[in-house]
Design a protein around this motif. Sequence first.
Motif, PDB file in Angstrom:
ATOM      1  N   THR A  53      -3.970 -10.838 -59.720  1.00 28.91           N
ATOM      2  CA  THR A  53      -3.739  -9.871 -59.182  1.00 28.91           C
ATOM      3  C   THR A  53      -4.716  -9.471 -57.911  1.00 28.91           C
ATOM      4  O   THR A  53      -6.178  -8.881 -58.887  1.00 28.91           O
TER       5      THR A  53
ATOM      6  N   THR B 282      -5.619  -6.509 -55.016  1.00 19.82           N
ATOM      7  CA  THR B 282      -5.145  -5.380 -53.848  1.00 19.82           C
ATOM      8  C   THR B 282      -5.570  -5.565 -52.843  1.00 19.82           C
ATOM      9  O   THR B 282      -6.783  -5.428 -52.296  1.00 19.82           O
TER      10      THR B 282
ATOM     11  N   LYS C 157       0.235  -3.797 -50.369  1.00 20.75           N
ATOM     12  CA  LYS C 157       1.186  -4.389 -51.623  1.00 20.75           C
ATOM     13  C   LYS C 157       0.680  -5.263 -52.205  1.00 20.75           C
ATOM     14  O   LYS C 157      -0.108  -6.408 -51.785  1.00 20.75           O
ATOM     15  N   ASP C 158       0.282  -4.996 -53.322  1.00 21.46           N
ATOM     16  CA  ASP C 158      -0.720  -6.483 -53.671  1.00 21.46           C
ATOM     17  C   ASP C 158      -0.367  -7.739 -54.096  1.00 21.46           C
ATOM     18  O   ASP C 158       0.373  -8.303 -53.663  1.00 21.46           O
TER      19      ASP C 158
END
Length: 138
Positions: A5, A7, A67-68
């Motif tokens: 993930t 950012t 939005k990640d």
Amino acid sequence: MYKTTLTPRVSETDAVGHINNTTLPVWFEAGRNPLFELFTPDHDFAKWKMVIVKTTLEFTGQVYFGKDAEVHTWVERIGNSSLELYEELYQEGRLCAKNRAVYVNFNLAQQKSEPIPDEIRAELNRHLRVAGDGDERF
């Protein structure tokens, strides 16, 4: 499959607020960190093994700041000294980019490829892409 993930940062945007197209190759590389650690656990660049020889990137959607994003990385093929990866980038569940990358297990000191060790090969096999994994149209 490996999942990473990310950012997005303001500095990665372009003049219209999208994530700049030059950023995605860097993000895909970030998704490969677990693989780099398999080949060079101590992160010593003097002993680095993973050398990229080819990458193919296809943009399928826009990526935005705020939005990640998530990188999915599969091992698609394992050769004697090379491996091919298949990667996808998602934001809010939307597929935004696909990539293939080919790496060679390379001995920098001897300037030649080396076979992938059996213990690394076993771990790579745990992340092999099978039918139904990812987007089949790429």
